[in-house]
Design a protein around this motif. Structure first.
Motif, short mmCIF file in Angstrom:
data_model
loop_
_atom_site.label_atom_id
_atom_site.label_comp_id
_atom_site.label_asym_id
_atom_site.label_seq_id
_atom_site.Cartn_x
_atom_site.Cartn_y
_atom_site.Cartn_z
N SER A 62 52.51 45.88 36.80
CA SER A 62 52.76 45.58 35.39
C SER A 62 51.78 44.55 34.87
O SER A 62 51.13 43.83 35.63
CB SER A 62 54.19 45.07 35.19
N TYR A 106 51.05 48.84 33.64
CA TYR A 106 52.32 49.25 33.05
C TYR A 106 52.94 48.08 32.29
O TYR A 106 52.76 46.92 32.66
CB TYR A 106 53.29 49.74 34.13
N ASP A 108 55.27 45.17 31.20
CA ASP A 108 56.21 44.30 31.91
C ASP A 108 57.63 44.76 31.60
O ASP A 108 58.00 44.93 30.44
CB ASP A 108 56.00 42.86 31.44
N VAL A 111 57.93 49.22 34.72
CA VAL A 111 57.28 49.89 35.86
C VAL A 111 58.08 51.15 36.17
O VAL A 111 59.32 51.09 36.26
CB VAL A 111 57.23 48.96 37.08
N ASP A 144 61.69 45.95 37.88
CA ASP A 144 60.30 46.25 38.24
C ASP A 144 60.09 46.19 39.75
O ASP A 144 59.28 46.95 40.30
CB ASP A 144 59.34 45.28 37.54
#
Length: 252
Positions: A62, A106, A108, A111, A144
């Protein structure tokens, strides 16, 4: 096995050297959900690999631009750039060449954990042909981190690479003081008992500390106009910067 018991047992695993943990040569790839997880979770390992001349790389999934959503002085585009620069300095501090860091970009908090975007992330990993893939443990209470674990599992299954997990926020089950102001974690189970080892990083701990310190947006008051912005607590740093790192084998 209850999460706290699992982490307590992980903390007591045998202490080993780099060669005992990773006896085979070949590319080692660290997946980091956010810029800073690479240093917090695997900084000692990456420094040891670099010192031994063994190939290693970092893929940060991310952009990290969600850590200070209330900042007017450092809005998301500027924070995205800042965190990429911090990651580059951290990886350099660990001894890795600049080209060994890759940024997936990606958003934050987004993901991919499934679907075409997960397959895209897996494809990126397969192109790098790692022999060993390291990802945050799926027990980490952050979406994430959980997504990173899903990506790593899929990539390891597709490639035949060895998969190891490193805990970051899973330690909160054992050390709730790591997350002041965060809601208490509900009881959770995880397949156990843990298998793996603690890597002795005594010789590389100072290097790891320097790398973690490069993530100034996460460890200091560099961004001081968002009272609700994220900052690693002293308690979290104390747990994550001990003279060992834990690496765990998946348990079905």
């Amino acid at each position: 096995m209850m999460a706290a018991d699992y982490m307590r047992a992980a903390e007591a695993l045998p202490l080993v050297s780099l060669d005992a943990l990773l006896p085979e040569d070949g590319e080692v790839l660290v997946l980091a959900p956010h810029p800073d997880d690479e240093a917090l979770g695997c900084g000692g390992l990456l420094a040891a690999l670099a010192a031994a001349g063994r190939p290693a790389g970092v893929l940060i999934l991310s952009d990290g631009a969600g850590s200070h959503p209330g900042s007017r002085r450092v809005p998301a585009p500027a924070l995205r750039s800042m965190r990429a620069q911090e990651a580059a300095r951290a990886v350099a501090a660990l001894g890795l060449p600049a080209e060994r860091l890759r940024l997936a970009g990606y958003p934050d908090g987004d993901v991919p954990a499934s679907g075409p975007r997960l397959r895209e992330a897996v494809s990126t990993i397969l192109d790098l042909r790692p022999r060993t893939i390291l990802s945050p443990l799926g027990l980490d209470p952050h979406k994430d981190h959980e997504a990173s674990w899903a990506i790593a599992q899929d990539a390891a299954q597709c490639s035949g690479a060895r998969l190891l997990a490193y805990p970051v926020w899973s330690w909160r089950y054992l050390y709730p003081e790591m997350g002041p102001g965060m809601p208490p974690l509900p009881p959770r189970e995880w397949p156990g008992p843990p298998r793996g080892a603690r890597l002795d990083i005594t010789a590389f701990r100072d290097t790891k500390l320097r790398a973690v310190g490069e993530h100034r947006s996460q460890t200091s008051d560099l961004i001081d106009d968002d009272p609700d912005g994220f900052r690693l607590s002293e308690a979290a740093l104390a747990v994550l910067q001990r003279p060992f790192e834990v690496y765990l084998e998946p348990v079905a």
